[in-house]
Design an enzyme around this catalytic site. Structure first.
Site, short mmCIF file in Angstrom:
data_model
loop_
_atom_site.label_atom_id
_atom_site.label_comp_id
_atom_site.label_asym_id
_atom_site.label_seq_id
_atom_site.Cartn_x
_atom_site.Cartn_y
_atom_site.Cartn_z
CB THR A 287 91.55 -25.21 13.06
OG1 THR A 287 92.49 -25.92 12.88
CG2 THR A 287 91.58 -24.80 14.06
CG HIS A 288 91.63 -25.67 8.68
ND1 HIS A 288 91.34 -24.21 7.80
CD2 HIS A 288 91.78 -24.67 9.16
CE1 HIS A 288 91.52 -23.02 7.46
NE2 HIS A 288 92.49 -23.47 9.36
CD GLU B 179 70.44 -37.26 9.11
OE1 GLU B 179 71.36 -37.39 8.43
OE2 GLU B 179 69.07 -38.01 8.64
CB SER C 81 67.27 -47.50 6.29
OG SER C 81 67.05 -47.73 4.82
CE LYS D 247 72.48 -45.80 6.50
NZ LYS D 247 72.38 -45.03 5.66
CE LYS E 147 47.81 -10.74 14.14
NZ LYS E 147 48.27 -9.74 12.96
N1 ARG Z 1 43.15 -9.19 12.17
C1 ARG Z 1 44.28 -7.72 11.81
C2 ARG Z 1 45.37 -8.04 11.80
O1 ARG Z 1 45.89 -8.70 12.37
C3 ARG Z 1 43.79 -7.12 13.01
C4 ARG Z 1 43.62 -5.41 13.00
C5 ARG Z 1 42.57 -5.67 12.19
N2 ARG Z 1 42.30 -3.71 12.02
C6 ARG Z 1 42.62 -2.97 10.86
N3 ARG Z 1 42.22 -1.62 11.28
N4 ARG Z 1 41.13 -3.79 10.01
O2 ARG Z 1 46.24 -7.04 12.11
#
Ligand code: ARG
Length: 474
Positions: A155-156, A290, A277, A283, A325
């Protein structure tokens, strides 16, 4: 070239707009899901009489051909197609002619992208669970061999009480157990089908959303079309779960870095998972742990990034959401690699049990056992027992040995209340095994914990199998 949506436009898009607006260069990752969704949609349109059976067949064949073309790397992704949805639709029209123009009936890119991205995240949810289960199994395998291997529990970051190495590993395993449970919860909460929501309000066709949901392997259709096209909670849930996984991984990585130092020397990482290294020839650096520690930062970054994108967005769809995305793709890719390499790194490390034991002999780790012995066997009040133990520790310090290495007679000389048999409770083994309560570090309890984790793995694997099977129905 004319855009699929270009009817009301009299000027061509500027190339600057095209580049800025396009998501194709990253959302092409969704091609599988897009084709899967389009096939289900075409079949549904056939079922409700919007398409003839021949039209459905021709669309499905066209989509299958496009899929194999993409798979073989023969598909050209162009900024002018804007995104994966339009790229595939254009390619379909090119291949099968006018029938292809019917595919987008009763559908919008808004419900299309909501579907594709959700399917993608759910697919990775299953994949990450598989990797976590494998990692847990490796850790349990090592733990089973080390239920008697004593190390200093801390601990610590200070020596505290002796524990066995297996017990320490089970603590790691428990983190991953919760990660799997979290992913299972995410899966259950988000396994609903948005397709058929249209742009935001549903469609005037009689889209059979129950059929779509079943065909695509979801539990049910989503409730509300407006929510369906604007909801990205499934992506945020995933990023949070990935962040938790990386937080756990980074804590393990930190311990591996420490344990691999000259100072600890509890493990040595395999040459295959360490690096040299460029200037210091002697090394061997723990770059792998890491990097595991470092990569947690970028995954948290993706979570924060998407939370910021979603903040304050009005309903329903906004193009801001296109920014959802890349962070998710990046996080999923990195966590997958991290889990893979963490597994290999752990599997291949050498565990230096002797050094662990040697270090457990520093710091009088069984001092609490002496106090407990005085309370339980010698009828001494705890506060006095604490004081007497302090005197025995001082004696050990003076001799330059660990309390567990003092002779029984020497100890007994410190205070007349200390009874014979004291030496036995001071050994590290007996100290460790004395902690025999549920969840404790005794070898027996550690073995029981291993069993609990093994049972969990079995049950989680069969739940995973069930969701795999349901989604394969898709
Ligand atoms: N490429 C767009 C996205 O990833 C798809 C949907 C587009 N829809 C629109 N109403 N422009 O969100």
């Amino acid at each position: 070239m004319a855009k699929l949506w270009g009817g009301r436009f009299s000027l061509e898009s500027s190339s600057l707009l095209e580049e800025f607006n396009a998501s194709i260069f990253f959302d092409k990752a969704l091609w599988r899901e897009d084709i899967e969704g389009s096939k289900a949609h075409a079949q549904m349109l056939g079922k409700i009489g919007v398409l003839t059976p021949t039209e459905v067949e021709s669309i499905i064949n066209g989509l299958d051909q496009i899929a194999s073309c993409i798979q073989k790397g023969e598909f050209t992704f162009k900024a002018s197609d804007e995104d994966i949805h339009m790229a595939i639709e254009s390619a379909l029209i090119e291949r099968i002619g006018d029938v292809g123009k019917k595919l987008h009936t009763a559908r919008s890119r808004n419900d299309q992208v909501a579907l594709d991205f959700r399917l993608y995240v759910l697919r990775y949810n299953r994949k990450i669970r598989t990797s976590l289960l494998e990692l847990m199994e490796i850790l349990l395998g090592i733990a089973s061999e080390h239920t008697q291997s004593i190390m200093p529990g801390m601990t610590h970051l200070q020596h505290a009480q002796p524990v066995n190495f297996g017990f320490h590993l089970i603590a790691w395993v428990c983190n991953f157990k919760r990660d799997i449970e979290r992913l299972e919860d995410d899966y259950k909460r988000n396994n609903f089908c948005p397709l058929g929501s249209g742009a935001l309000a549903g469609t005037p066709y009689n889209n059979d959303r129950i059929y779509l949901s079943q065909t695509l392997g979801f539990a049910a259709p989503t409730i509300n079309a407006m929510d369906s096209v604007s909801d990205r909670d499934f992506a945020l849930d995933m990023l949070y779960s990935l962040s938790m996984i990386m937080m756990h991984i980074s804590r393990i990585a930190e311990e591996l870095v420490l344990w691999n130092t000259q100072e600890f020397a509890f493990i040595s990482l395999s040459d295959a998972y360490a690096t040299g290294s460029s200037i210091m020839p002697q090394k061997k650096n723990p770059d792998v742990p890491e990097l595991l520690r470092g990569k947690s930062g970028r995954v948290y970054g993706s979570l924060m990034g998407l939370l910021a994108v979603m903040k304050g967005l009005p309903l329903a769809y906004n193009k801001d959401t296109q920014e959802d995305k890349e962070g998710v793709f990046d996080a999923l890719k990195n966590v997958s690699i991290c889990l893979q390499i963490a597994k290999e790194c752990l599997k291949s490390m050498t565990i230096r049990v002797d050094n662990m034991y040697k270090m457990a002999k520093r710091g009088h780790l069984s001092a609490t056992d002496l106090a407990d012995f005085l309370v339980r066997q010698c009828n001494v009040a705890f506060r006095d027992a604490h004081h007497i133990t302090g005197q025995v520790v001082a004696l050990a310090e003076e001799r330059g040995v660990d309390i567990s290495d003092l002779e029984e007679e020497e100890i007994m000389k410190v205070d007349s209340r200390i009874k014979a048999g004291v030496k036995a409770v001071l050994s590290l083994e007996s100290s460790m095994n004395a902690r025999d309560t549920l969840g404790g570090t005794s070898s027996k309890q550690t073995q029981a914990q291993i069993q609990v984790c093994k049972d969990f793995i079995q049950q989680a694997a069969s739940r995973l199998c069930e969701s795999e099977n349901l989604s394969k129905g898709a």
